[in-house]
Design an enzyme around this catalytic site. Structure first.
Site, PDB file in Angstrom:
ATOM      1  N   GLU A   1       0.852  -1.178   0.000  1.00  0.00           N
ATOM      2  CA  GLU A   1       0.000   0.000   0.000  1.00  0.00           C
ATOM      3  C   GLU A   1       0.894   1.236   0.000  1.00  0.00           C
ATOM      4  OE1 GLU A   1      -3.099   0.099  -0.385  1.00  0.00           O
ATOM      5  OE2 GLU A   1      -3.868  -1.876   0.189  1.00  0.00           O
TER       6      GLU A   1
ATOM      7  N   ASP B   1     -18.862  -9.924  -9.000  1.00  0.00           N
ATOM      8  CA  ASP B   1     -18.780  -9.075  -7.815  1.00  0.00           C
ATOM      9  C   ASP B   1     -18.162  -7.720  -8.165  1.00  0.00           C
ATOM     10  OD1 ASP B   1     -19.143  -8.701  -4.959  1.00  0.00           O
ATOM     11  OD2 ASP B   1     -16.962  -8.793  -4.801  1.00  0.00           O
TER      12      ASP B   1
END
Length: 293
Positions: free
Chosen positions: A208, A233
């Protein structure tokens, strides 16, 4: 390693009475009719195998030097070749198993008239490599093409855009998220498992960008039962979340760069170069799809 009709090599097969040049002809016919060429290839392999079995049986039997001359050996080899031919191609035999294995490797359906699967197998042949398309790129796009098209019908986002994003997030399928013990998550979009997610999860280490700097952190990701579920999804999340409403509009207008920038602006990823990287992958995917068409 996946097999292809062009991977057949006469140098790697056992010797026998069969004319090995016929295998070269099979390689040529693979492009024209992959299903029938696979069937013939399977028969060739079974015939060669049966000949080796016969030779092994002969070698295990008692023989006398008086009767063991070149004429009798030639006659025995010819007889063994005939026996091998008689035993080749029988229902439930080895050639049927080889044929099914090759069909699975090449993505060809065993059902008659499945032209779509045959076309897919033909396109997977090394001819596409001459266009500068890597095999793993071809394979990824063909593998997820139908799921991406189903998601396109659901959201209006071009299938090529979704294929590209799945490719970027998973490294063209080489860096897919796995759970404990290597259990596949089928999550090719890198969608996190937030508190609202009630399904299975896979917790892995990921990168991240915090304050613009990459850091390794542990995060939970959604896990699915199939790749189709993953695409569905993703389509649901992008299509129903107000946060991505402008992204969908940009995608439907056909702008790859706008779609990629919209995703980054909406916070899909923390990588500051996400839009630029994704746009490049989209362009690659579109180029490959044109070559596959």
């Amino acid at each position: 390693m996946a097999l292809s009709p062009n991977s057949l090599s006469t140098t790697s097969l056992p010797s026998g009475g069969n004319d090995f040049r016929s295998l070269d002809a099979l390689r040529g016919s693979a492009v024209r009719d992959p299903k029938s060429s696979i069937r013939e290839t399977a028969k060739q392999f079974e015939s060669l195998f049966m000949q080796e079995v016969m030779k092994s049986m002969r070698a295990a039997t008692m023989s006398t030097e008086m009767m063991d001359n070149s004429a009798t050996k030639l006659g025995t080899e010819m007889l063994d070749t005939q026996f091998a031919g008689k035993m080749t191609g029988l229902p439930g035999g080895l050639s049927g198993a080889i044929e099914r294995h090759l069909q699975r490797q090449l993505g060809i359906s065993g059902k008659d008239g499945d032209k779509t699967a045959e076309k897919s197998a033909v396109q997977a042949l090394p001819a596409l490599a001459q266009k500068g398309i890597a095999p793993h790129v071809q394979s990824f796009i063909q593998k997820h093409d139908s799921a991406a098209k189903a998601a396109e019908a659901q959201t209006g986002i071009p299938a090529s855009f979704m294929l590209a994003q799945a490719a970027h997030e998973s490294g063209w399928g080489k860096r897919e998220i796995t759970g404990a013990g290597g259990t596949p998550s089928f999550n090719v979009f890198g969608i996190k498992a937030t508190s609202s997610w009630t399904g299975r999860v896979a917790e892995v280490q990921t990168t991240e960008f915090i304050d613009g700097k990459p850091q390794k952190v542990m995060a939970k990701f959604r896990a699915y039962a199939s790749y189709e579920e993953s695409f569905k999804d993703y389509a649901k999340m992008i299509g129903t979340n107000e946060r991505y409403s402008k992204v969908v509009a940009q995608a439907q207008s056909g702008g790859a760069e706008g779609f990629a920038r919209g995703l980054q602006k909406a916070g899909y990823a923390t990588d500051p170069e996400y839009a630029q990287k994704l746009a490049r992958v989209i362009n690659t995917t579109v180029r490959v799809q044109r070559a596959l068409a």
